[in-house]
Design a protein around this motif. Structure first.
Motif, short mmCIF file in Angstrom:
data_model
loop_
_atom_site.label_atom_id
_atom_site.label_comp_id
_atom_site.label_asym_id
_atom_site.label_seq_id
_atom_site.Cartn_x
_atom_site.Cartn_y
_atom_site.Cartn_z
N SER A 53 2.22 8.75 4.27
CA SER A 53 1.40 7.58 4.57
C SER A 53 1.37 7.29 6.07
N THR A 59 -1.39 5.46 1.46
CA THR A 59 -0.16 5.37 0.66
C THR A 59 -0.36 5.90 -0.75
N THR A 61 -1.62 4.33 -3.08
CA THR A 61 -1.25 3.20 -3.92
C THR A 61 -2.43 2.24 -4.03
N GLY A 63 -3.84 -1.54 -5.58
CA GLY A 63 -3.42 -2.85 -6.05
C GLY A 63 -4.32 -3.31 -7.19
N VAL A 93 0.21 -1.04 -8.14
CA VAL A 93 1.06 -2.23 -8.06
C VAL A 93 0.27 -3.40 -8.64
N HIS A 107 -1.30 -12.86 -4.36
CA HIS A 107 -1.12 -11.44 -4.68
C HIS A 107 -2.02 -10.56 -3.81
N THR A 110 -0.33 -10.31 -0.45
CA THR A 110 0.88 -9.49 -0.52
C THR A 110 0.55 -8.01 -0.61
N LEU A 111 -0.43 -7.68 -1.44
CA LEU A 111 -0.82 -6.28 -1.60
C LEU A 111 -1.40 -5.72 -0.30
N ASP A 113 -0.65 -6.70 2.68
CA ASP A 113 0.47 -6.53 3.62
C ASP A 113 1.25 -5.25 3.34
N ARG A 114 1.22 -4.80 2.08
CA ARG A 114 1.96 -3.59 1.71
C ARG A 114 1.13 -2.32 1.88
N ARG A 115 -0.02 -2.45 2.51
CA ARG A 115 -0.82 -1.29 2.90
C ARG A 115 -1.32 -0.47 1.72
N ILE A 116 -1.78 -1.17 0.68
CA ILE A 116 -2.43 -0.44 -0.41
C ILE A 116 -3.70 0.21 0.12
#
Length: 338
Positions: A53, A59, A61, A63, A93, A107, A110-111, A113-116
């Motif tokens: 990533s 990533t 990933t 969301g 996620v 949510h 948050t998602l 921020d987590r670099r989905i």
């Protein structure tokens, strides 16, 4: 667990060459690429997702923000999304909004921020500052089941079910069974599905020569308690409905609880039907007539559309069709089959 250097040793190339192959770099010769991929397969090597990533800014990933994880429809939808994503080597996620706009935006934030890589959302209502911000920032995003209208979100693909045909079939079914005083427990008017199902129900009744009376419309919130509350009001009317259509499965269960609490029976005293069929409706007494959405196909289409956007391809909205599943909660003859 094999490392990238083990792959390089097996293929007889440098670690840098293995890295270029795994990142699909065009400078690698075809025979070298084949040798590296064969070594990857032989050793069962899997690239480190975090390191990858950082190199690719992806990533792998996705969301998923769903309206209510306790609603069996959304539970099935989440599972179908995870299954479809896993087939394409993506992880999911999940955030549960619990039908709360503030929790929904929490949510989403948050998602992000987590670099989905991309975002699937079934919105709780008609407004969301965070989703609008995500769309304006160019985040790959797809709406599933529900959607938000308005400037800035009008280009977001929508993967949904058109329930109008199935609702018309339900009204025809109720009329054929002799029901004339028909009521609806509606979902939130702020949601597209809440509005659409009431409009479709009203139009279908008119087509069959019936009017949807104002006192036969009850405002629910897609939760069981609201189904029970609205049903209590219906049953207290001087001329209560002889059939109730709940616009989702949880409200239908709440309606059944209230009917039974009064010592009444479904369908002898009042018929009951639901939108959003669930597997255990066949185990209720009586089994509940319901409108079924193609949940697996919805999840698969939503993931396909989102990954198209993530990987730089165009994605279109998709509309699937719901279907009526008749059982015995509306007064169907004994032995009726879906």
């Amino acid at each position: 667990m094999p490392a990238i250097k083990d792959v390089a040793r097996r293929a007889g190339v440098s670690v840098a060459t293995v890295s270029r192959v795994l990142n699909d770099h065009p400078s690698v010769r075809a025979d070298t690429r084949e040798r590296v991929l064969a070594a990857v397969a032989d050793l069962g090597y899997r690239p480190n997702a975090v390191a990858r990533s950082l190199r690719t800014d992806q990533t792998r990933t996705l969301g998923l923000v769903i309206s209510d994880v306790l609603n069996p429809f959304f539970t099935e939808l989440a599972r179908s999304v995870e299954d479809a994503a896993r087939e394409l080597d993506y992880s999911v996620v999940i955030g549960n909004a619990d039908e709360r706009p503030d929790l929904q935006d929490h949510h989403v934030r948050t998602l992000m921020d987590r670099r989905i890589d991309g975002l699937l959302v079934s919105p709780t209502d008609g407004g969301s500052p965070m989703m609008l911000a995500a769309a304006r920032a160019g985040t790959p995003m797809v709406f599933v089941d529900r959607w938000i209208e308005g400037e800035g979100l009008d280009r977001v693909p929508v993967i949904r079910t058109d329930g109008r045909g199935a609702i018309r079939a339900l009204v025809a079914h109720l009329c054929a069974l002799g029901h004339r005083r028909v009521a609806i427990i509606a979902g939130p008017a702020a949601t597209t599905t809440g509005r659409e199902r009431v409009d479709a129900f009203r139009s279908a009744l008119r087509e069959f020569g019936l009017e949807l009376r104002e006192d036969h419309i009850g405002q629910g919130d897609f939760q069981a308690d609201s189904g029970r509350r609205v049903t209590a009001r219906f049953l207290d009317l001087p001329h209560p409905p002889d059939a109730i259509f709940a616009a989702d499965n949880l409200m239908a269960l709440g309606a059944m609880d209230e009917i039974r609490a009064r010592g009444l029976r479904v369908p002898d005293d009042v018929a009951l039907a639901a939108f959003d069929d669930i597997p255990w409706f066949v185990h209720t007494d009586p089994p509940i007539t319901a409108i079924a959405q193609p949940t697996g196909a919805l999840g698969h289409a939503a993931v396909t559309a989102l990954i198209d956007l993530v990987e730089g391809r165009p994605a279109e909205s998709v509309t699937l069709s719901a279907r009526l599943v008749t059982r015995r909660s509306c007064g169907e003859p004994e032995g009726s089959k879906p």
